[in-house]
Design an enzyme around this catalytic site. Structure first.
Site, PDB file in Angstrom:
ATOM      1  N   SER A 155      36.704  38.814  42.733  1.00  9.05           N
ATOM      2  CA  SER A 155      35.496  39.481  42.253  1.00  9.05           C
ATOM      3  C   SER A 155      35.466  39.367  40.733  1.00  9.05           C
ATOM      4  O   SER A 155      36.517  39.189  40.090  1.00  9.05           O
ATOM      5  CB  SER A 155      35.516  40.951  42.666  1.00  9.05           C
ATOM      6  N   TYR A 168      39.040  49.425  43.717  1.00  8.74           N
ATOM      7  CA  TYR A 168      38.546  48.087  44.046  1.00  8.74           C
ATOM      8  C   TYR A 168      38.944  47.105  42.946  1.00  8.74           C
ATOM      9  O   TYR A 168      39.417  45.995  43.246  1.00  8.74           O
ATOM     10  CB  TYR A 168      37.037  48.126  44.213  1.00  8.74           C
ATOM     11  N   LYS A 172      41.368  43.712  43.349  1.00  7.30           N
ATOM     12  CA  LYS A 172      40.935  42.348  43.059  1.00  7.30           C
ATOM     13  C   LYS A 172      41.749  41.707  41.930  1.00  7.30           C
ATOM     14  O   LYS A 172      41.955  40.496  41.921  1.00  7.30           O
ATOM     15  CB  LYS A 172      39.439  42.316  42.767  1.00  7.30           C
TER      16      LYS A 172
END
Length: 244
Positions: A155, A168, A172
Site C-alpha cells: 500500500s 494497517y 503494510k
C-alpha cells in the site's frame, strides 16, 4: 527501499501470453475478485481462497470456463488452513506459477490507543501472518519448477503513514520488509515483489474515506492494468517495490 518503474520487454510479453496458474488470496471481493475475473477472461487458471463460501460460489459461476478453476474456503491467518490448501493444490497438481497475496483487512478509523487489541491482532494476523503462512507452504511447492512470481500486496501507506490507521500502516510496512528479505532468500528464476495497487474504490477505502472513495477508480478498471503488469513480471523484478 527499492522502487521500480515497469516496462514490458518482448520476451516478457511472450511469457505472459502463455497460460499461467495464479493463486489469489482474498479472492471473493474487491481487488482479488476483479483480478480473478480478468485473468480468467485471458485464459489463465485461478486458484482462489477466501473465508466466504457464498461469495466463492458466486465468483465460481462468473469465471470464464468455471470448471478450470479451484476456489476454496481458507482463512490465511490460520497456518493449518493454508497448509490444507497447499495439500489440495498438490493433490490436484495445480502448483501456481504466480502467487498474489491479496487478502487484507484494515482497522476502523481510530487513534492507536483506541484500537481494540482484537482489531489490531486481526490486521496483523491477516496482512502479515497470512502472507507468511502462504509463503511457508507454497514456496517449497514452487521451487522444483525453478521459476515463479510472488506478489505481496502492499500500500502507499506501507511507504508512508496516515493518522487513524496505524495498525494497517504497520502491517503494510511489514509487507515491504518481508518481501525484500524473502527476495534475498529465493533461488534464481524467482521474483518476490511488494506491489502497491494505488488508491482504489474498495470496501476498505470506503471504511477510511467514506463517500469520497467513489471518486477513485473501480477494482474492475484497476484489474485491467494489474493483470497485465503481474503477468509480465520476471525474475529481474526480484526485490522490487512496485506501484500500479
Amino acid at each position: 527501499m527499492i522502487t521500480a518503474s515497469f516496462s514490458v520487454s518482448n520476451k516478457a510479453a511472450a511469457a505472459a501470453a502463455a497460460a499461467k496458474t495464479v493463486l489469489i488470496t482474498g479472492v471473493s471481493r474487491g481487488l482479488g475478485r476483479s483480478l480473478a475475473l480478468e485473468l480468467s477472461k485471458r485464459g489463465h487458471t485461478v486458484i482462489g481462497c477466501s473465508r466466504s463460501q457464498d461469495k466463492l460460489n458466486s465468483l465460481q459461476s462468473e469465471l470464464s470456463s468455471p470448471d478450470r478453476h479451484l476456489l476454496l474456503n481458507v482463512d490465511v491467518s490460520s497456518n493449518s488452513s493454508v497448509e490444507e490448501l497447499a495439500r489440495v493444490v498438490m493433490e490436484k497438481k495445480v502448483v501456481p506459477d504466480i502467487i498474489v497475496n491479496n487478502a487484507g483487512t484494515i482497522n476502523k478509523n481510530n487513534r492507536i490507543w483506541e484500537v481494540p487489541v482484537e482489531e489490531f491482532d486481526a490486521v496483523i494476523d491477516t496482512n502479515v501472518k497470512g502472507i507468511a503462512n502462504v509463503l511457508r507452504h507454497f514456496i517449497p511447492l514452487m521451487i522444483p519448477k525453478s521459476r515463479g512470481i510472488i506478489v505481496n500486496m502492499s500500500s502507499g501507506w506501507g511507504r508512508s503513514g496516515a493518522a487513524l490507521v496505524a495498525p494497517y500502516c504497520a502491517s503494510k510496512w511489514a509487507v515491504e520488509g518481508l518481501s525484500r528479505a524473502v527476495a534475498k532468500e529465493m533461488p534464481d528464476g524467482f521474483a518476490v515483489v511488494a506491489l502497491s495497487p494505488g488508491v482504489i474504490n474498495t470496501e476498505m477505502l470506503q471504511s477510511c474515506f467514506g463517500n469520497s472513495a467513489s471518486v477513485y477508480q473501480t477494482p474492475e478498471a484497476w484489474s485491467l492494468k494489474a493483470a497485465t503488469m503481474i503477468l509480465n513480471l520476471t525474475a529481474a523484478d526480484n526485490g522490487a517495490s512496485l506501484t500500479i
